[in-house]
Design an enzyme around this catalytic site. Sequence first.
Site, PDB file in Angstrom:
ATOM      1  N   LYS A  75     -12.384  57.618 112.228  1.00 47.89           N
ATOM      2  CA  LYS A  75     -12.269  57.522 113.677  1.00 47.89           C
ATOM      3  C   LYS A  75     -13.569  57.055 114.329  1.00 47.89           C
ATOM      4  O   LYS A  75     -13.557  56.621 115.487  1.00 47.89           O
ATOM      5  CB  LYS A  75     -11.833  58.863 114.262  1.00 47.89           C
ATOM      6  CG  LYS A  75     -10.428  59.290 113.848  1.00 47.89           C
ATOM      7  CD  LYS A  75      -9.360  58.320 114.329  1.00 47.89           C
ATOM      8  CE  LYS A  75      -7.959  58.869 114.052  1.00 47.89           C
ATOM      9  NZ  LYS A  75      -6.893  57.947 114.538  1.00 47.89           N
ATOM     10  N   ASP A  76     -14.687  57.124 113.611  1.00 46.58           N
ATOM     11  CA  ASP A  76     -15.935  56.575 114.150  1.00 46.58           C
ATOM     12  C   ASP A  76     -15.787  55.075 114.402  1.00 46.58           C
ATOM     13  O   ASP A  76     -16.314  54.544 115.383  1.00 46.58           O
ATOM     14  CB  ASP A  76     -17.098  56.816 113.187  1.00 46.58           C
ATOM     15  CG  ASP A  76     -17.547  58.265 113.167  1.00 46.58           C
ATOM     16  OD1 ASP A  76     -16.995  59.078 113.938  1.00 46.58           O
ATOM     17  OD2 ASP A  76     -18.450  58.602 112.376  1.00 46.58           O
TER      18      ASP A  76
END
Length: 354
Positions: A75-76
């Site tokens: 998700k980064d």
Amino acid sequence: MTDGGSDTHVDDAAGDGGRVKREARVTETRESPYPTDDPVLARIGDTPLIEYPESTDGGDLFLKLESDNPTGSMKDRLALGIVRELETDGRLTDGDVVVEASSGNTAGAISLVTNRLGYDSVLTVPAGTSPQKIGYVRSFGSEIVECPNVDADDKRHYRKTAERIAAERDGIWIDQYSNQLNPTVHYEWTGPELWDQAAGDLTHVVCPMGTGGTASGIAKFLTERKPDVRVIGVDAEESNISTAFYGTESGVYDTEVEGLGKGHELPTMWFEYVDEVRSVDDERAFVQARRAAAECGVLVGGSSGAAIAVARDVARDRPDAKIVVIGCDSGDQYFDTVFDDAWMRERGYPTDDR
């Protein structure tokens, strides 16, 4: 396949039945489509692709370790990519507040990215969100709003709360569940990176599906480069991604595997590029994650455990396959659930499958 450097595999000592010898290959690191001078955010992406250290008695298995990102999940990429895109087209400017609804890894990722880029951010989460995930948000200085567990059409629901806060504060709502930048980031970043690391030598990609953005973006990119690569999405057993994909009757969404499955199809699911969707029950997902740690030294969460289970099935059926599993995050987010014996026993799951 390599992880950005050289990778040589040799025959076993007996010379029969061991790993097949492969030529060493070197691939260059692909430049991120979202460059940054920030030393923390520069660590996002370029995650390693490793040979999965388990014999499958069939095809070759590889694991892309998205846990190497700063907050420990893929998700980064989503957070940095979407924020950069919003900055580029002028929708996000100095002084704006970023708002997102997330019960999982996206909350921490948005908090990190906004912290480093100088934006205020508000994260709405449902009651019961794990302390580890809330910890990221608080540690990076974002505002957090905990919402009751209510139906999605209730105005107190965490997504509706995020939408309301964004409107009241003239903020930017990321909305990962509908935002087409979600799969686009993986089309522009994760897909090309994986293609380079594998030197185009892969037959299958197996990827957990929640919002579906990762699997969709990767699938679109690979379809354009090598149409015969099969991308398999992984769904929870009691979930409706698979029912939407195959056009069958939907049921109740009920799974304990965080981040896996959804109650209905989302706009971020580009089904036209995904070849099939397979469902995995909670028990198998959790036990496979525990086996990955205990037997292979690879710490992954339950959704990645589900993907590994599917990949092992493919490897068994296709001895010539070269399969990449997308390992979405690290198991250290789940020490109080997946890796807790009491938690497993309480729910009737086996604690050892060896």
